[in-house]
Motif scaffolding. Structure first.
Motif, PDB file in Angstrom:
ATOM      1  N   VAL A 298     -14.350  62.907  91.165  1.00  0.00           N
ATOM      2  CA  VAL A 298     -13.104  62.302  90.757  1.00  0.00           C
ATOM      3  C   VAL A 298     -11.373  62.964  91.148  1.00  0.00           C
ATOM      4  N   GLY A 299     -12.582  63.655  92.341  1.00  0.00           N
ATOM      5  CA  GLY A 299     -11.254  63.971  93.173  1.00  0.00           C
ATOM      6  C   GLY A 299     -10.980  65.129  92.706  1.00  0.00           C
ATOM      7  N   LEU A 300     -12.023  65.782  91.944  1.00  0.00           N
ATOM      8  CA  LEU A 300     -11.446  67.545  91.107  1.00  0.00           C
ATOM      9  C   LEU A 300     -12.514  68.536  91.911  1.00  0.00           C
ATOM     10  N   GLU A 301     -11.792  69.724  92.694  1.00  0.00           N
ATOM     11  CA  GLU A 301     -12.695  70.980  93.731  1.00  0.00           C
ATOM     12  C   GLU A 301     -12.293  71.438  92.257  1.00  0.00           C
ATOM     13  N   VAL A 302     -13.993  72.058  91.584  1.00  0.00           N
ATOM     14  CA  VAL A 302     -14.355  73.059  90.973  1.00  0.00           C
ATOM     15  C   VAL A 302     -15.088  73.747  91.245  1.00  0.00           C
ATOM     16  N   PRO A 303     -14.479  75.192  91.491  1.00  0.00           N
ATOM     17  CA  PRO A 303     -15.651  76.064  91.855  1.00  0.00           C
ATOM     18  C   PRO A 303     -16.503  76.874  90.787  1.00  0.00           C
ATOM     19  N   ILE A 304     -17.651  76.929  90.671  1.00  0.00           N
ATOM     20  CA  ILE A 304     -18.339  76.582  89.568  1.00  0.00           C
ATOM     21  C   ILE A 304     -19.672  77.849  90.250  1.00  0.00           C
ATOM     22  N   LYS A 305     -20.026  79.327  89.931  1.00  0.00           N
ATOM     23  CA  LYS A 305     -21.323  79.944  89.901  1.00  0.00           C
ATOM     24  C   LYS A 305     -21.891  80.257  89.207  1.00  0.00           C
ATOM     25  N   PRO A 306     -23.338  80.436  88.872  1.00  0.00           N
ATOM     26  CA  PRO A 306     -24.340  80.836  87.885  1.00  0.00           C
ATOM     27  C   PRO A 306     -23.734  82.550  87.991  1.00  0.00           C
ATOM     28  N   GLN A 307     -24.121  82.902  86.857  1.00  0.00           N
ATOM     29  CA  GLN A 307     -24.350  84.664  86.881  1.00  0.00           C
ATOM     30  C   GLN A 307     -25.369  84.516  85.169  1.00  0.00           C
ATOM     31  N   ARG A 308     -26.345  85.174  85.950  1.00  0.00           N
ATOM     32  CA  ARG A 308     -27.324  85.579  84.836  1.00  0.00           C
ATOM     33  C   ARG A 308     -27.057  86.853  83.866  1.00  0.00           C
ATOM     34  N   GLY A 309     -27.404  86.593  82.302  1.00  0.00           N
ATOM     35  CA  GLY A 309     -26.986  87.776  81.627  1.00  0.00           C
ATOM     36  C   GLY A 309     -28.887  87.094  80.872  1.00  0.00           C
ATOM     37  N   GLN A 310     -29.231  88.044  80.321  1.00  0.00           N
ATOM     38  CA  GLN A 310     -30.445  88.458  80.088  1.00  0.00           C
ATOM     39  C   GLN A 310     -30.517  89.589  78.498  1.00  0.00           C
ATOM     40  N   ILE A 311     -30.776  89.163  77.967  1.00  0.00           N
ATOM     41  CA  ILE A 311     -30.755  89.515  75.834  1.00  0.00           C
ATOM     42  C   ILE A 311     -32.368  90.095  75.248  1.00  0.00           C
ATOM     43  N   LEU A 312     -31.982  91.332  74.946  1.00  0.00           N
ATOM     44  CA  LEU A 312     -33.770  91.627  73.970  1.00  0.00           C
ATOM     45  C   LEU A 312     -33.423  91.472  72.587  1.00  0.00           C
ATOM     46  N   ILE A 313     -34.629  90.992  72.271  1.00  0.00           N
ATOM     47  CA  ILE A 313     -33.906  91.069  70.267  1.00  0.00           C
ATOM     48  C   ILE A 313     -35.118  91.762  70.382  1.00  0.00           C
TER      49      ILE A 313
END
Ligand SMILES: Cc1cc2nc3c(=O)[nH]c(=O)nc-3n(C[C@H](O)[C@H](O)[C@H](O)COP(=O)(O)OP(=O)(O)OC[C@H]3O[C@@H](n4cnc5c(N)ncnc54)[C@H](O)[C@@H]3O)c2cc1C
Length: 371
Positions: free
Chosen positions: A223-238
């Protein structure tokens, strides 16, 4: 099927907006993807965090503050409507300083926050080690801890309960959610309504909101929208559950109401790899022990990773398409914190069909503007 607004993506972002719309009588359909999709909403830390947000970006600082202000209201509405306590608690939050240099650097940051936006006096303060000890007396500090910044407006909500409550509340207010409804194609008809194709089906909507997490970019491009996105990993411990010792979250270490301690998280640029690593577990554990040495003897019982939905500058994107008016895109990397703003200001903007000027700073054209 014809609806007023179709929302692509039923994570925290799409669901918060959907809830804000159905409350005002808008006929909403949420089309949510496959179980196997990356879902940051199921993998996050649950902090509702103002403290460190928006240094150098006053509109983001304001947006975060407004969302934090609205979180009590969101919690109460969800409790009343569907009987789920999402366990939002404005406990206050800490960000530790290790060493004198870190303390001085934090002092300078807080002065910049103060100068940036008059009116936040007293919201974030710098504590020396002795004051910090008296605030969390059951947590014995590591020798390098020189103090901490403290924001009384920070807190925590259970993100899984929040998402379930939003889904139930959307339906209680007459909205519809379809799971396994992966949107692949969007077209417009002669009346400029959106024809949204998922699987072998199509829905027609007057307005469209794209909040598809890491798939936002490819869906919005239609729909004509340029949206730069990238993944960034986050790890968590419990960890295993412990007796209550930490009445408020520290950035990187928070005790849950059930007693377990959440440690993390990492910020890793590894593409779409949502796996966990022993290296990250080691780094996060060392950092926890440096803050609170007693953590050295605590057992870790779980580790997971999620992928953040990141824009190049880390700030949200709110925009309406110029080529396809009525199509909006919403994405951010703090979807828990901003859930209350999405259910109020952003839902309202979408219902009136205009993103207000105060959100101009969040338009993706900021990434393409010539210097
Ligand atoms: C480790 C970690 C810790 C975090 N900690 C915090 C925190 O403490 N506080 C905070 O505020 N935020 C935190 N976040 C960020 C927060 O989790 C995200 O901002 C939020 O979950 C994003 O929600 P979303 O709805 O945009 O994306 P997602 O949760 O990823 O949801 C996207 C949805 O879109 C659907 N979808 C994708 N493509 C399509 C398609 N083509 N058609 C239909 N549906 C589609 C998917 O199935 C999915 O359900 C953290 C994130 C991570 C990874």
């Amino acid at each position: 099927m014809n609806v007023d607004v179709a929302i692509v993506g039923g994570g925290l972002v799409g669901s918060s907006i959907a809830f804000g719309l159905v409350k005002h009588g808008v006929n909403v359909l949420v089309l949510d993807g496959f179980d196997r999709d990356f879902r940051a909403s199921n993998a996050n830390g649950g902090l509702v965090w103002q403290h460190t947000k928006g240094l150098g970006n006053p509109p983001y600082q304001m947006l975060t503050r407004r969302s934090v202000d609205s979180w009590d209201g969101l919690k109460e509405e969800l409790q009343e409507l569907v009987g789920i306590d999402v366990r939002y608690n404005r406990t206050g939050g800490l960000s530790f300083c290790l060493g004198d240099e870190a303390l001085e650097s934090r002092r300078a940051d807080l002065q910049r926050f103060h100068n940036q936006l008059a009116g936040n006096e007293g919201e974030v303060e710098l504590l020396d080690r002795i004051t910090l000890e008296s605030l969390i007396p059951r947590a014995k500090l590591g020798p390098r801890v020189t103090g901490a910044s403290y924001c009384r407006r920070d807190g925590f909500a259970n993100p899984l309960l929040t998402l379930s409550a939003l889904h139930l509340a959307i339906q209680a207010k007459g909205g519809t959610i379809f799971g396994n409804a992966h949107v692949h194609t969007i077209k417009t008809d002669a009346a400029k309504r959106f024809m949204i194709y998922y699987g072998s089906r199509v829905v027609i909507a007057e307005r469209l909101v794209i909040a598809a997490g890491l798939e936002t970019q490819s869906v919005a491009a239609q729909v004509g929208l340029e949206v730069p996105i990238k993944p960034q990993r986050g790890q968590i411990l419990i960890t295993e559950p412990l007796e209550p010792f930490l009445p408020m979250p520290i950035l990187g270490l928070a005790q849950m109401p059930e007693g377990t301690v959440m440690i993390g998280t990492t910020h890793e640029d590894v593409g779409c790899d949502a796996g966990v690593t022993a290296d990250a577990a080691g780094l996060m554990s060392s950092s926890a022990v440096e803050m609170l040495p007693a953590m050295a003897t605590v057992k870790v019982v779980r580790q997971w990773a999620g992928l953040r939905v990141m824009t190049p500058d880390g700030y949200p994107i709110y925009a309406q398409s110029e080529s396809h008016p009525g199509a909006f895109v919403v994405t951010c990397h703090s979807g828990v914190t901003l859930a209350a703003a999405h259910a109020t200001s952003i839902a309202e903007a979408i219902s009136i069909g205009t993103i207000p000027r105060e959100f101009e700073a969040f338009h993706p054209r900021r990434f393409t503007k010539a210097d």
